[in-house]
Design an enzyme around this catalytic site. Structure first.
Site, mmCIF file in Angstrom:
data_model
loop_
_atom_site.group_PDB
_atom_site.id
_atom_site.type_symbol
_atom_site.label_atom_id
_atom_site.label_comp_id
_atom_site.label_asym_id
_atom_site.label_seq_id
_atom_site.Cartn_x
_atom_site.Cartn_y
_atom_site.Cartn_z
ATOM 1 N N PRO A 361 23.983 35.903 -49.336
ATOM 2 C CA PRO A 361 24.493 36.966 -48.468
ATOM 3 C C PRO A 361 25.877 36.586 -47.935
ATOM 4 O O PRO A 361 26.013 35.820 -46.992
ATOM 5 C CB PRO A 361 23.451 37.046 -47.344
ATOM 6 C CG PRO A 361 22.714 35.751 -47.392
ATOM 7 C CD PRO A 361 22.883 35.145 -48.742
ATOM 8 N N ASP A 535 28.079 31.817 -46.192
ATOM 9 C CA ASP A 535 26.684 32.163 -46.461
ATOM 10 C C ASP A 535 26.031 32.462 -45.119
ATOM 11 O O ASP A 535 25.839 31.559 -44.294
ATOM 12 C CB ASP A 535 26.022 30.958 -47.163
ATOM 13 C CG ASP A 535 24.581 31.234 -47.564
ATOM 14 O OD1 ASP A 535 23.950 32.123 -46.966
ATOM 15 O OD2 ASP A 535 24.099 30.525 -48.475
ATOM 16 N N HIS A 536 25.698 33.727 -44.928
ATOM 17 C CA HIS A 536 25.219 34.140 -43.603
ATOM 18 C C HIS A 536 23.826 33.589 -43.292
ATOM 19 O O HIS A 536 23.365 33.648 -42.150
ATOM 20 C CB HIS A 536 25.222 35.670 -43.522
ATOM 21 C CG HIS A 536 25.485 36.193 -42.144
ATOM 22 N ND1 HIS A 536 25.267 35.446 -41.008
ATOM 23 C CD2 HIS A 536 25.960 37.384 -41.712
ATOM 24 C CE1 HIS A 536 25.583 36.165 -39.938
ATOM 25 N NE2 HIS A 536 26.009 37.346 -40.340
ATOM 26 N N ARG A 537 23.146 33.018 -44.297
ATOM 27 C CA ARG A 537 21.857 32.378 -43.997
ATOM 28 C C ARG A 537 22.076 31.089 -43.220
ATOM 29 O O ARG A 537 21.194 30.603 -42.529
ATOM 30 C CB ARG A 537 21.113 32.041 -45.308
ATOM 31 C CG ARG A 537 20.682 33.247 -46.088
ATOM 32 C CD ARG A 537 20.173 32.832 -47.456
ATOM 33 N NE ARG A 537 21.212 32.134 -48.235
ATOM 34 C CZ ARG A 537 21.014 31.656 -49.455
ATOM 35 N NH1 ARG A 537 19.837 31.776 -50.036
ATOM 36 N NH2 ARG A 537 21.983 31.049 -50.102
ATOM 37 N N ILE A 539 25.458 30.223 -41.775
ATOM 38 C CA ILE A 539 26.554 30.293 -40.790
ATOM 39 C C ILE A 539 26.558 31.658 -40.109
ATOM 40 O O ILE A 539 26.495 32.697 -40.773
ATOM 41 C CB ILE A 539 27.896 30.039 -41.516
ATOM 42 C CG1 ILE A 539 27.915 28.596 -42.042
ATOM 43 C CG2 ILE A 539 29.077 30.295 -40.595
ATOM 44 C CD1 ILE A 539 28.860 28.372 -43.173
#
Ligand code: CAO
Length: 563
Positions: A361, A535-537, A539
């Protein structure tokens, strides 16, 4: 009582004479009923011919390149079993060429010759990473074959994985120097060829230095680094196996030797056709080798559970990936066309980019850094340093600043490993380099221990090697964070794709003079666009904005680096 039995090609349907493209067993092997013996290929499909019974192979009667048909003897075995039964109809597959996954084999020294005289050139095993000796399990070419550069020559196998070694150049095969079962290592000569248009190169009047360049390495695109991706990327989500779904990105991407799931090329081909990721399957064959039956069982289970996670799979079969098949268009109907195969680097990097784009993501934070002073310093250093020959580049400053930002925000210097975040205490920085064959990502090791001049010299050297296709796999491994700089070319912003298993990448666009309000007036300032994909998982958006703002502040005032 033991008896010698001939194993013959069974009824293979409509095919009259098909070519042997792989011999999958060797003399002395103990084979089992149904074990694949050879792979044959017509102009439309390839198929494996299984053994009608088991025993010890006494004599191989075919070799790669032979044309065979129903009734041709494949081999003789010494059987202790029962009378032979009719061989099963082999399964056909449609994809004739397995993907290459090794650096192209380097050329061995050319022998002395006079210009204009055809010469034999050796092609040797290239740098294949950490492996000392590996076994040849398949010889994919025969004497007399005309081969092309990058065509696979042999398949080698360690106790964990197999890989194909492609040719570094094309020509006519004059001699094959290895056979199935041989142990080879870097430098072992595989074949001798008469190179296409093979006059001796002018420099070959005396034997050339032995070390020849390795050809382009498995690519690591602006995003991808196959080796690392396979080493520690989060397990890949799978898609419901479907012949029409665009599953290429989920199928196993070509990766260096040690990372390939243990399966023969033909099984890998089969899995690719079905869009099955071999990394999700536990092999039931010898040394946990994945067999075609394992792949079939995996697919059956996936179908019977309606897309739920099959046994042994580490991630659920993500729903929502059943999308329309790729449009099939006859472009020639609309005008003249030409079709060109993708380069090996493009194919490898494409598969990695696709996976990273779909599975991570991504969010991109855009910011600008005021580099007016830094650019002035760079110009000044370059005019002072003219004699040293080292050009101080913006990229070198960026690497230095990124390392400082990674130290302040350690979650950017990390990789996901299941439910764990692996934080790295080293600072290896990759940078995307544009080459004639596609993108690769050389890695500067221990960038934290190097000064800007060293970084400038090293990036220039690595970018040069990349363009010449001479990077070794180790020069592209171990990266923590990547920088993709398009600043020398243009653009105002872009969305770089994260180079899994890294968790962020910095895209840099072209700096431009812009009016910047200083509270009293507009001032002309040189502004550098920074596009940070993360990577929004791992950060959060706020952390990413802080990272980018901090980076911009370092670039605006480089003295802060020492704080
Ligand atoms: N803004 C404005 N100008 C820039 C700049 C920036 N951000 N970065 C570099 N430049 C200028 C330099 O000043 C230099 O100009 P001069 O020759 O007049 O001094 C010129 O561009 C070349 O710069 P450089 O020598 O510093 O090289 P570089 O750092 O731009 O590039 C490398 C090195 C390896 C990054 C580059 O060769 C390359 O391959 N870039 C492409 C990377 C890529 O394709 N990324 C895309 C990934 S996403 O698909």
């Amino acid at each position: 009582m033991s008896k010698t039995i001939e194993i013959k090609v069974p009824d293979i349907g409509d095919f009259d004479a098909v070519e042997v493209i792989e011999v999958l067993v060797a003399e002395g092997d103990t084979i089992e009923t149904e074990q694949s013996l050879i792979t044959v290929e017509s102009d439309k499909a390839s198929m494996e011919i299984p053994a009608s019974e088991g025993g010890v192979v006494k004599a191989l009667k075919v070799k790669v390149g032979d044309k065979i048909k129903e009734g041709s003897v494949i081999l003789e075995i010494e059987s202790t079993g029962e009378a032979p039964v009719a061989a099963e109809q082999p399964a056909a597959s449609n994809e004739p060429k397995p993907a290459a996954s090794a650096p192209a084999a380097p050329k061995a020294p050319a022998p002395a010759a006079h210009a204009g005289t055809p010469v034999l050139r050796g092609i040797a095993v290239p740098d294949i990473g950490d492996f000392d000796t590996v076994e040849v399990i398949e010889v994919l070419v025969a004497v007399g074959d005309t081969i092309e550069a990058e065509q696979s020559l042999i398949t080698v196998e360690s106790d964990k994985a197999s890989m194909e070694i492609p040719a570094s150049e094309g020509g006519v095969v004059k001699a094959i120097k290895v056979k199935v079962g041989d142990k080879v290592s870097q430098g072992t000569e595989i074949i001798q060829i008469e190179a296409s248009g093979a006059a001796a190169p002018p420099a070959a009047a005396s034997p050339a230095p032995a070390k020849a360049p390795a050809a382009p390495q498995p690519a690591q695109a602006p995003a991808p680094q196959p080796s690392q991706a396979a080493e520690s990327a989060p397990a890949l989500a799978s898609v419901p196996p479907s012949r029409t779904s665009p599953t290429a990105a989920f199928a196993e991407a070509p990766v260096p030797l040690r990372n390939l799931p243990h399966a023969s090329p033909s099984v890998r081909k089969f899995a690719r056709e079905l869009g099955v990721n071999l990394a999700q399957i536990t092999g039931s064959g010898p040394k946990n080798r994945i067999t075609a039956d394992d792949v079939r069982a995996y697919v059956k289970q996936a179908l019977s559970t309606g897309g739920a996670s099959p046994v042994g799979s580490t991630l659920p079969m993500g729903e929502g990936f059943s999308v329309l098949g790729w449009p099939k268009v006859d472009f020639a109907k609309f005008g003249a066309i030409e079709s060109k195969p993708l380069s090996r680097i493009k194919k490898i990097s494409g598969a990695n980019l696709h996976r990273n784009w779909v599975m991570i993501p991504h969010v991109t934070n855009n910011d600008v850094a005021d580099i007016t002073e830094l650019e002035a310093l760079r110009q000044q250093l370059n005019s002072e340093n003219k004699k040293s020959g080292i050009k101080v580049t913006m990229l070198a400053f960026l690497i230095k600043a990124v390392v400082a930002a990674l130290k302040k925000f350690p979650e950017f210097n990390a990789s996901l490993d299941g439910d764990n975040l692996v934080l790295k205490h080293y600072f290896h920085i990759g940078f995307a380099a544009d080459t004639p064959n596609g993108l690769v990502v050389p890695v500067i090791r221990d960038a934290d221990k190097k000064g800007v001049l060293d970084l400038a010299a090293e990036t220039a050297e690595l970018a040069g090697l990349a363009r010449e296709g001479k990077l070794s796999p180790s020069q592209m491994q171990g990266g923590c964070f990547s920088i993709s700089s398009l600043g020398g070319i243009g653009g105002t912003d872009f969305t770089p794709i994260i180079n899994a298993p890294e968790v962020a990448i910095l895209g840099v666009s072209r700096s431009a003079m812009q009016p910047v309000w200083d509270g009293k007036a507009f001032q002309p300032r040189l502004m550098l666009p920074l596009s940070l994909s993360y990577d929004h998982r791992v950060i959060d958006g706020a952390t990413a904005a802080r990272f980018n703002a901090y980076l911009a502040s370092l670039l605006a005032d480089f003295r802060r680096i020492i704080l």
